[in-house]
Motif scaffolding. Structure first.
Motif, PDB file in Angstrom:
ATOM      1  N   VAL A  86       0.814  -1.211   0.000  1.00 17.06           N
ATOM      2  CA  VAL A  86       0.000   0.000   0.000  1.00 17.06           C
ATOM      3  C   VAL A  86       0.850   1.266   0.000  1.00 17.06           C
ATOM      4  CG1 VAL A  86      -1.984  -1.151   1.050  1.00 17.06           C
ATOM      5  CG2 VAL A  86      -0.385   0.083   2.507  1.00 17.06           C
ATOM      6  N   ARG A  87       2.018   1.203   0.592  1.00 16.22           N
ATOM      7  CA  ARG A  87       2.882   2.394   0.655  1.00 16.22           C
ATOM      8  C   ARG A  87       3.512   2.700  -0.694  1.00 16.22           C
ATOM      9  NH1 ARG A  87       5.347   6.257   0.049  1.00 16.22           N
ATOM     10  NH2 ARG A  87       6.861   7.275   1.376  1.00 16.22           N
ATOM     11  N   TYR A  88       3.975   1.658  -1.356  1.00 14.01           N
ATOM     12  CA  TYR A  88       4.713   1.864  -2.611  1.00 14.01           C
ATOM     13  C   TYR A  88       3.874   1.593  -3.850  1.00 14.01           C
ATOM     14  CZ  TYR A  88       8.417   1.898   0.820  1.00 14.01           C
ATOM     15  OH  TYR A  88       9.183   2.195   1.914  1.00 14.01           O
ATOM     16  N   GLY A  89       2.663   1.070  -3.673  1.00 15.50           N
ATOM     17  CA  GLY A  89       1.772   0.840  -4.808  1.00 15.50           C
ATOM     18  C   GLY A  89       0.938   2.085  -5.061  1.00 15.50           C
ATOM     19  N   ALA A  90       0.527   2.272  -6.284  1.00 14.93           N
ATOM     20  CA  ALA A  90      -0.228   3.478  -6.642  1.00 14.93           C
ATOM     21  C   ALA A  90      -1.729   3.216  -6.682  1.00 14.93           C
ATOM     22  CB  ALA A  90       0.247   3.977  -8.002  1.00 14.93           C
ATOM     23  N   GLN A  91      -2.146   2.049  -6.179  1.00 13.31           N
ATOM     24  CA  GLN A  91      -3.560   1.712  -6.273  1.00 13.31           C
ATOM     25  C   GLN A  91      -4.263   1.865  -4.930  1.00 13.31           C
ATOM     26  OE1 GLN A  91      -1.994  -1.790  -7.260  1.00 13.31           O
ATOM     27  NE2 GLN A  91      -1.648  -1.323  -9.387  1.00 13.31           N
ATOM     28  N   VAL A  92      -5.572   1.811  -4.995  1.00 12.72           N
ATOM     29  CA  VAL A  92      -6.406   1.809  -3.801  1.00 12.72           C
ATOM     30  C   VAL A  92      -6.216   0.456  -3.111  1.00 12.72           C
ATOM     31  CG1 VAL A  92      -8.801   1.913  -3.008  1.00 12.72           C
ATOM     32  CG2 VAL A  92      -8.053   3.347  -4.904  1.00 12.72           C
ATOM     33  N   VAL A  93      -6.298   0.449  -1.797  1.00  9.14           N
ATOM     34  CA  VAL A  93      -6.141  -0.790  -1.043  1.00  9.14           C
ATOM     35  C   VAL A  93      -7.266  -1.764  -1.412  1.00  9.14           C
ATOM     36  CG1 VAL A  93      -7.365   0.070   0.991  1.00  9.14           C
ATOM     37  CG2 VAL A  93      -5.678  -1.716   1.257  1.00  9.14           C
ATOM     38  N   SER A  94      -6.904  -3.026  -1.641  1.00  2.00           N
ATOM     39  CA  SER A  94      -7.882  -4.022  -2.071  1.00  2.00           C
ATOM     40  C   SER A  94      -8.515  -4.716  -0.865  1.00  2.00           C
ATOM     41  CB  SER A  94      -7.203  -5.071  -2.958  1.00  2.00           C
ATOM     42  OG  SER A  94      -6.366  -5.913  -2.169  1.00  2.00           O
ATOM     43  N   ALA A  95      -9.622  -5.378  -1.129  1.00  2.39           N
ATOM     44  CA  ALA A  95     -10.310  -6.139  -0.085  1.00  2.39           C
ATOM     45  C   ALA A  95      -9.395  -7.237   0.458  1.00  2.39           C
ATOM     46  CB  ALA A  95     -11.597  -6.739  -0.640  1.00  2.39           C
ATOM     47  N   GLU A  96      -8.605  -7.849  -0.392  1.00  5.12           N
ATOM     48  CA  GLU A  96      -7.676  -8.903   0.033  1.00  5.12           C
ATOM     49  C   GLU A  96      -6.594  -8.328   0.953  1.00  5.12           C
ATOM     50  OE1 GLU A  96      -6.448 -12.577   0.728  1.00  5.12           O
ATOM     51  OE2 GLU A  96      -8.211 -12.105  -0.468  1.00  5.12           O
ATOM     52  N   GLU A  97      -6.092  -7.148   0.643  1.00  8.53           N
ATOM     53  CA  GLU A  97      -5.079  -6.507   1.494  1.00  8.53           C
ATOM     54  C   GLU A  97      -5.661  -6.146   2.860  1.00  8.53           C
ATOM     55  OE1 GLU A  97      -2.290  -4.493  -1.961  1.00  8.53           O
ATOM     56  OE2 GLU A  97      -4.158  -3.512  -1.375  1.00  8.53           O
ATOM     57  N   ILE A  98      -6.908  -5.702   2.865  1.00  9.33           N
ATOM     58  CA  ILE A  98      -7.589  -5.387   4.122  1.00  9.33           C
ATOM     59  C   ILE A  98      -7.740  -6.663   4.949  1.00  9.33           C
ATOM     60  CG2 ILE A  98      -9.764  -4.613   5.164  1.00  9.33           C
ATOM     61  CD1 ILE A  98      -8.182  -2.323   3.952  1.00  9.33           C
ATOM     62  N   LYS A  99      -8.157  -7.721   4.301  1.00 14.10           N
ATOM     63  CA  LYS A  99      -8.345  -9.002   4.997  1.00 14.10           C
ATOM     64  C   LYS A  99      -7.027  -9.481   5.601  1.00 14.10           C
ATOM     65  CE  LYS A  99      -9.758 -13.768   4.183  1.00 14.10           C
ATOM     66  NZ  LYS A  99     -10.193 -14.749   3.187  1.00 14.10           N
ATOM     67  N   GLU A 100      -5.950  -9.440   4.828  1.00 15.62           N
ATOM     68  CA  GLU A 100      -4.653  -9.885   5.320  1.00 15.62           C
ATOM     69  C   GLU A 100      -4.171  -9.009   6.484  1.00 15.62           C
ATOM     70  OE1 GLU A 100      -0.057 -10.775   3.925  1.00 15.62           O
ATOM     71  OE2 GLU A 100      -1.477 -10.056   2.447  1.00 15.62           O
ATOM     72  N   ALA A 101      -4.360  -7.703   6.362  1.00 13.69           N
ATOM     73  CA  ALA A 101      -3.952  -6.800   7.448  1.00 13.69           C
ATOM     74  C   ALA A 101      -4.730  -7.114   8.718  1.00 13.69           C
ATOM     75  CB  ALA A 101      -4.158  -5.343   7.029  1.00 13.69           C
ATOM     76  N   LYS A 102      -6.022  -7.369   8.598  1.00 18.51           N
ATOM     77  CA  LYS A 102      -6.839  -7.704   9.766  1.00 18.51           C
ATOM     78  C   LYS A 102      -6.349  -8.992  10.419  1.00 18.51           C
ATOM     79  CE  LYS A 102     -11.214  -5.485   8.528  1.00 18.51           C
ATOM     80  NZ  LYS A 102     -12.624  -5.743   8.197  1.00 18.51           N
ATOM     81  N   GLN A 103      -6.004  -9.997   9.605  1.00 18.92           N
ATOM     82  CA  GLN A 103      -5.501 -11.257  10.155  1.00 18.92           C
ATOM     83  C   GLN A 103      -4.179 -11.044  10.891  1.00 18.92           C
ATOM     84  OE1 GLN A 103      -5.425 -13.575   6.550  1.00 18.92           O
ATOM     85  NE2 GLN A 103      -7.463 -14.418   6.905  1.00 18.92           N
ATOM     86  N   CYS A 104      -3.308 -10.247  10.324  1.00 18.10           N
ATOM     87  CA  CYS A 104      -2.018  -9.955  10.962  1.00 18.10           C
ATOM     88  C   CYS A 104      -2.225  -9.205  12.271  1.00 18.10           C
ATOM     89  CB  CYS A 104      -1.122  -9.151  10.029  1.00 18.10           C
ATOM     90  SG  CYS A 104      -0.621 -10.061   8.562  1.00 18.10           S
ATOM     91  N   LEU A 105      -3.109  -8.229  12.258  1.00 19.03           N
ATOM     92  CA  LEU A 105      -3.392  -7.457  13.472  1.00 19.03           C
ATOM     93  C   LEU A 105      -4.010  -8.336  14.550  1.00 19.03           C
ATOM     94  CD1 LEU A 105      -4.654  -4.242  11.722  1.00 19.03           C
ATOM     95  CD2 LEU A 105      -2.583  -4.437  13.127  1.00 19.03           C
ATOM     96  N   ALA A 106      -4.873  -9.266  14.148  1.00 22.63           N
ATOM     97  CA  ALA A 106      -5.459 -10.197  15.118  1.00 22.63           C
ATOM     98  C   ALA A 106      -4.370 -11.077  15.729  1.00 22.63           C
ATOM     99  CB  ALA A 106      -6.537 -11.050  14.445  1.00 22.63           C
ATOM    100  N   GLY A 107      -3.397 -11.485  14.921  1.00 20.67           N
ATOM    101  CA  GLY A 107      -2.276 -12.274  15.436  1.00 20.67           C
ATOM    102  C   GLY A 107      -1.432 -11.491  16.427  1.00 20.67           C
ATOM    103  N   ILE A 108      -1.225 -10.227  16.141  1.00 22.78           N
ATOM    104  CA  ILE A 108      -0.461  -9.369  17.056  1.00 22.78           C
ATOM    105  C   ILE A 108      -1.247  -9.170  18.350  1.00 22.78           C
ATOM    106  CG2 ILE A 108       0.410  -7.025  17.394  1.00 22.78           C
ATOM    107  CD1 ILE A 108       1.193  -7.121  14.359  1.00 22.78           C
TER     108      ILE A 108
END
Length: 116
Positions: A86-108
């Motif tokens: 998301v930092r280096y990409g020029a696109q809008v954040v995708s649903a898959e990226e949101i899902k993965e971030a949520k899973q990582c945050l839940a693990g933390i």
């Protein structure tokens, strides 16, 4: 993780994860939520563990240092990959990226639970 961090430090990491999960649960989550989360967690770990990311260090190299400080490897690596996309990409954040971030945050968050 609880042997490497003090309860107050774990609470702050958990608070960062919780607030980011809330931000990512809005109807139109922003990639800035992932970037803010990554930046805030880096600052917190730097303050407590003295681990700082110097200019020549890649996010992946810094993630290895965070793992060494006791944060859960899989979650840290996943959040770092998401941050890089998301930092280096020029696109809008995708649903898959949101899902993965949520899973990582839940693990933390799980790792931050203090065991009796």
């Amino acid at each position: 993780i609880d042997r490497l961090f003090q309860p107050k430090q774990l609470d702050e990491i958990a608070d960062i994860a919780r607030s980011t999960l809330r931000d990512l649960s809005h109807d139109k989550p922003s990639k800035n939520a992932i970037i803010r989360c990554y930046t805030r967690m880096n600052s917190a770990v730097n303050e407590w563990r003295g681990i700082s990311r110097n200019a020549s260090m890649t996010p992946a190299e810094f993630a290895q240092a965070l793992e060494g400080a006791g944060l859960p490897g899989e979650a840290v690596q996943g959040l770092t990959r998401g941050f890089e996309r998301v930092r280096y990409g020029a696109q809008v954040v995708s649903a898959e990226e949101i899902k993965e971030a949520k899973q990582c945050l839940a693990g933390i968050l799980k790792a931050c639970e203090i065991k009796p």
